[in-house]
Design a protein around this motif. Sequence first.
Motif, PDB file in Angstrom:
ATOM      1  N   TYR A  94       6.967   0.187   6.584  1.00 23.41           N
ATOM      2  CA  TYR A  94       6.566   1.557   7.315  1.00 23.41           C
ATOM      3  C   TYR A  94       5.597   1.711   5.835  1.00 23.41           C
ATOM      4  CZ  TYR A  94      10.326   3.507   9.704  1.00 23.41           C
ATOM      5  OH  TYR A  94      10.873   4.541  10.918  1.00 23.41           O
ATOM      6  N   ARG A  95       5.190   1.988   5.168  1.00 14.43           N
ATOM      7  CA  ARG A  95       3.670   1.973   4.719  1.00 14.43           C
ATOM      8  C   ARG A  95       2.725   1.079   5.047  1.00 14.43           C
ATOM      9  NH1 ARG A  95       7.460   3.729   0.014  1.00 14.43           N
ATOM     10  NH2 ARG A  95       6.458   5.264  -0.816  1.00 14.43           N
ATOM     11  N   THR A  96       3.277  -0.534   5.540  1.00  9.11           N
ATOM     12  CA  THR A  96       2.490  -1.165   5.433  1.00  9.11           C
ATOM     13  C   THR A  96       1.739  -1.549   6.968  1.00  9.11           C
ATOM     14  OG1 THR A  96       3.545  -3.039   4.007  1.00  9.11           O
ATOM     15  CG2 THR A  96       2.088  -4.016   5.671  1.00  9.11           C
ATOM     16  N   LYS A  97       2.303  -1.086   7.507  1.00 11.14           N
ATOM     17  CA  LYS A  97       2.312  -1.178   9.223  1.00 11.14           C
ATOM     18  C   LYS A  97       1.914   0.430   9.791  1.00 11.14           C
ATOM     19  CE  LYS A  97       4.655  -2.146  13.399  1.00 11.14           C
ATOM     20  NZ  LYS A  97       6.580  -2.006  14.005  1.00 11.14           N
ATOM     21  N   TYR A  98       2.220   1.003   8.920  1.00 14.36           N
ATOM     22  CA  TYR A  98       1.361   2.512   9.374  1.00 14.36           C
ATOM     23  C   TYR A  98       0.495   3.071   8.043  1.00 14.36           C
ATOM     24  CZ  TYR A  98       4.884   2.158  12.761  1.00 14.36           C
ATOM     25  OH  TYR A  98       5.568   1.228  13.925  1.00 14.36           O
ATOM     26  N   ARG A  99       0.138   2.511   7.721  1.00 15.45           N
ATOM     27  CA  ARG A  99      -0.773   2.928   6.513  1.00 15.45           C
ATOM     28  C   ARG A  99      -1.768   3.323   7.519  1.00 15.45           C
ATOM     29  NH1 ARG A  99      -1.560  -2.745   6.580  1.00 15.45           N
ATOM     30  NH2 ARG A  99      -3.121  -3.806   7.418  1.00 15.45           N
ATOM     31  N   GLY A 100      -2.587   4.524   6.661  1.00 16.79           N
ATOM     32  CA  GLY A 100      -3.710   5.173   7.602  1.00 16.79           C
ATOM     33  C   GLY A 100      -3.468   6.061   8.302  1.00 16.79           C
ATOM     34  N   HIS A 101      -2.224   6.603   8.649  1.00 22.17           N
ATOM     35  CA  HIS A 101      -1.536   7.530   9.180  1.00 22.17           C
ATOM     36  C   HIS A 101      -1.296   8.881   8.792  1.00 22.17           C
ATOM     37  CE1 HIS A 101      -1.001   4.240  12.162  1.00 22.17           C
ATOM     38  NE2 HIS A 101      -0.625   5.391  12.952  1.00 22.17           N
ATOM     39  N   GLY A 102      -1.847   8.732   6.764  1.00 25.89           N
ATOM     40  CA  GLY A 102      -1.913  10.188   6.474  1.00 25.89           C
ATOM     41  C   GLY A 102      -0.197  10.716   6.314  1.00 25.89           C
ATOM     42  N   THR A 103      -0.221  12.106   6.772  1.00 29.44           N
ATOM     43  CA  THR A 103       1.083  13.232   6.048  1.00 29.44           C
ATOM     44  C   THR A 103       2.320  12.524   7.403  1.00 29.44           C
ATOM     45  OG1 THR A 103       0.230  14.623   7.779  1.00 29.44           O
ATOM     46  CG2 THR A 103      -0.838  15.393   5.704  1.00 29.44           C
ATOM     47  N   ALA A 104       1.769  11.846   8.932  1.00 32.03           N
ATOM     48  CA  ALA A 104       2.659  11.445   8.816  1.00 32.03           C
ATOM     49  C   ALA A 104       3.919  10.243   8.800  1.00 32.03           C
ATOM     50  CB  ALA A 104       2.376  10.573  10.689  1.00 32.03           C
ATOM     51  N   LEU A 105       3.038   8.987   7.554  1.00 33.66           N
ATOM     52  CA  LEU A 105       3.719   7.803   7.225  1.00 33.66           C
ATOM     53  C   LEU A 105       4.051   8.812   5.680  1.00 33.66           C
ATOM     54  CD1 LEU A 105       4.138   5.820   6.212  1.00 33.66           C
ATOM     55  CD2 LEU A 105       2.373   4.989   5.271  1.00 33.66           C
ATOM     56  N   ASP A 106       3.627   9.596   5.574  1.00 28.70           N
ATOM     57  CA  ASP A 106       4.501  10.287   4.562  1.00 28.70           C
ATOM     58  C   ASP A 106       6.033  11.421   4.555  1.00 28.70           C
ATOM     59  OD1 ASP A 106       2.540   9.782   2.922  1.00 28.70           O
ATOM     60  OD2 ASP A 106       1.698  11.790   2.938  1.00 28.70           O
ATOM     61  N   THR A 107       5.207  11.419   6.311  1.00 33.10           N
ATOM     62  CA  THR A 107       6.689  12.316   6.545  1.00 33.10           C
ATOM     63  C   THR A 107       8.060  11.456   6.500  1.00 33.10           C
ATOM     64  OG1 THR A 107       5.694  14.256   7.766  1.00 33.10           O
ATOM     65  CG2 THR A 107       8.189  13.072   8.362  1.00 33.10           C
ATOM     66  N   MET A 108       7.645   9.959   6.905  1.00 33.27           N
ATOM     67  CA  MET A 108       9.042   8.407   7.586  1.00 33.27           C
ATOM     68  C   MET A 108       9.157   8.265   6.481  1.00 33.27           C
ATOM     69  SD  MET A 108       8.895   9.368  10.917  1.00 33.27           S
ATOM     70  CE  MET A 108       9.416   7.506  10.907  1.00 33.27           C
ATOM     71  N   VAL A 109       8.830   8.285   5.163  1.00 35.88           N
ATOM     72  CA  VAL A 109       9.297   7.647   3.697  1.00 35.88           C
ATOM     73  C   VAL A 109       9.214   8.397   3.238  1.00 35.88           C
ATOM     74  CG1 VAL A 109       7.785   5.863   4.096  1.00 35.88           C
ATOM     75  CG2 VAL A 109       7.297   7.600   2.401  1.00 35.88           C
ATOM     76  N   ALA A 110       9.901  10.081   3.148  1.00 36.22           N
ATOM     77  CA  ALA A 110      10.486  11.120   2.756  1.00 36.22           C
ATOM     78  C   ALA A 110      11.369  10.840   2.683  1.00 36.22           C
ATOM     79  CB  ALA A 110       9.903  12.033   3.296  1.00 36.22           C
ATOM     80  N   PRO A 111      12.387  11.932   1.434  1.00 35.99           N
ATOM     81  CA  PRO A 111      14.033  11.158   1.617  1.00 35.99           C
ATOM     82  C   PRO A 111      14.924  11.615   2.750  1.00 35.99           C
ATOM     83  CG  PRO A 111      13.041  12.271  -0.019  1.00 35.99           C
ATOM     84  CD  PRO A 111      11.843  12.091   0.579  1.00 35.99           C
ATOM     85  N   ALA A 112      14.708  12.780   3.857  1.00 30.95           N
ATOM     86  CA  ALA A 112      14.932  13.320   4.967  1.00 30.95           C
ATOM     87  C   ALA A 112      14.975  11.964   5.521  1.00 30.95           C
ATOM     88  CB  ALA A 112      14.554  14.639   4.871  1.00 30.95           C
ATOM     89  N   ALA A 113      13.736  11.827   5.711  1.00 32.30           N
ATOM     90  CA  ALA A 113      13.934  10.597   7.314  1.00 32.30           C
ATOM     91  C   ALA A 113      14.688   9.072   6.622  1.00 32.30           C
ATOM     92  CB  ALA A 113      12.471  10.492   7.412  1.00 32.30           C
ATOM     93  N   ALA A 114      14.191   9.014   5.194  1.00 31.45           N
ATOM     94  CA  ALA A 114      14.694   7.861   4.899  1.00 31.45           C
ATOM     95  C   ALA A 114      16.600   7.934   5.207  1.00 31.45           C
ATOM     96  CB  ALA A 114      14.565   7.653   3.554  1.00 31.45           C
ATOM     97  N   GLU A 115      17.333   9.116   5.416  1.00 33.87           N
ATOM     98  CA  GLU A 115      18.584   9.274   5.546  1.00 33.87           C
ATOM     99  C   GLU A 115      19.190   9.329   7.199  1.00 33.87           C
ATOM    100  OE1 GLU A 115      19.442  13.386   4.082  1.00 33.87           O
ATOM    101  OE2 GLU A 115      19.069  13.050   1.933  1.00 33.87           O
ATOM    102  N   THR A 116      18.027   8.541   7.635  1.00 34.36           N
ATOM    103  CA  THR A 116      18.394   9.028   9.070  1.00 34.36           C
ATOM    104  C   THR A 116      18.233   7.374   9.413  1.00 34.36           C
ATOM    105  OG1 THR A 116      16.312   8.940  10.275  1.00 34.36           O
ATOM    106  CG2 THR A 116      17.691  10.877   9.889  1.00 34.36           C
TER     107      THR A 116
END
Length: 124
Positions: A94-116
């Motif tokens: 996710y960090r590689t593919k979506y770098r530059g997407h700011g807070t949207a990327l932060d959301t996708m690598v946060a624990p709540a998203a990782a659990e899904t």
Amino acid sequence: MAWTSEELDRIGRVSEVHITTYRSDGTLRRWIPVWVVRVADDLYIRSAFGSAGGWYRSATRDNVARIRAGDVETDVQLRPTSDASINSGVDAAYRTKYRGHGTALDTMVAPAAAETTLQLVSAG
């Protein structure tokens, strides 16, 4: 059924797939865009809203969905994963593919998203 190399390449390249699930009468719900990443020969998605995401709740009821990515449209089985090493690889992808997407990327690598984290398994 395993993904073909061509399917993995095509799906892994798109910025997002669209996902839907089947209603009890066999009709499809509304298509929802989600980010997708490829890790080795596997494809993964996550819910930005964690387990509260509507599409996620619907999809994980039976762990079956339908995805559309460019000219690929197919049914998939959804395999939840909580394996730390897999999730670490998915985070990196996710960090590689979506770098530059700011807070949207932060959301996708946060624990709540990782659990899904869901592996997309081709159902052919």
